[in-house]
Design an enzyme around this catalytic site. Sequence first.
Site, PDB file in Angstrom:
ATOM      1  N   CYS A  80      57.113   9.540 -71.307  1.00  0.00           N
ATOM      2  CA  CYS A  80      56.275  10.592 -70.800  1.00  0.00           C
ATOM      3  C   CYS A  80      57.031  11.625 -70.691  1.00  0.00           C
ATOM      4  O   CYS A  80      58.277  11.834 -70.168  1.00  0.00           O
ATOM      5  CB  CYS A  80      55.593  10.316 -69.514  1.00  0.00           C
ATOM      6  SG  CYS A  80      54.306  11.407 -69.385  1.00  0.00           S
ATOM      7  N   ASP A 132      46.257   0.670 -49.995  1.00  0.00           N
ATOM      8  CA  ASP A 132      47.341   0.561 -48.996  1.00  0.00           C
ATOM      9  C   ASP A 132      47.107   1.128 -47.624  1.00  0.00           C
ATOM     10  O   ASP A 132      47.210   0.402 -46.736  1.00  0.00           O
ATOM     11  CB  ASP A 132      48.564   1.464 -49.577  1.00  0.00           C
ATOM     12  CG  ASP A 132      49.616   1.664 -48.738  1.00  0.00           C
ATOM     13  OD1 ASP A 132      49.889   0.229 -48.413  1.00  0.00           O
ATOM     14  OD2 ASP A 132      50.252   2.421 -48.003  1.00  0.00           O
TER      15      ASP A 132
END
Length: 165
Positions: A80, A132
Amino acid sequence: MEKPNQTLTHIDQQGNAQMVDITEKPATHRLARAQSIITMQPDTLAMIMSGSHKKGDVLAVARIAGIQAAKRCSDIIPLCHPLMLTSVKVQLLPEPEHNHVRVITECKVTGQTGVEMEALAAASAATLTLYDMCKAVDKGMVIQETKLLEKQGGRSGHWQAEDSQ
């Protein structure tokens, strides 16, 4: 279903991975929108919405995680291109009727390559952050429907998912 591009631009003629050469591409205004959904127990969503989670405002933390992921996308996606993003927006939309939070992201750039990966990385990081922060109370959360909703700009022009909002 969309017909796939017959040429994989990240593979050279010998089959080796390569970073796409964008040297000759003109800089244009580009935009990408993506989403990801995290489904959870109703009590978990209620805790998030009321702000009563002991870790604080989990939606605010997830929003910052999404913005940071878009900015650092080239650090985690190997081929990327690093981009100078001009805008990153992360919306976290609790939908109690479905027991989930829908994350909608939008990234903009004026550049030689698109921002689809940045929008997808932002959506993914925001839902992962929600997981999380809430896993202590709900390990069964499910992240799903991470997908591109829309892209604008560049040679291929405008594309929008059939079911995008």
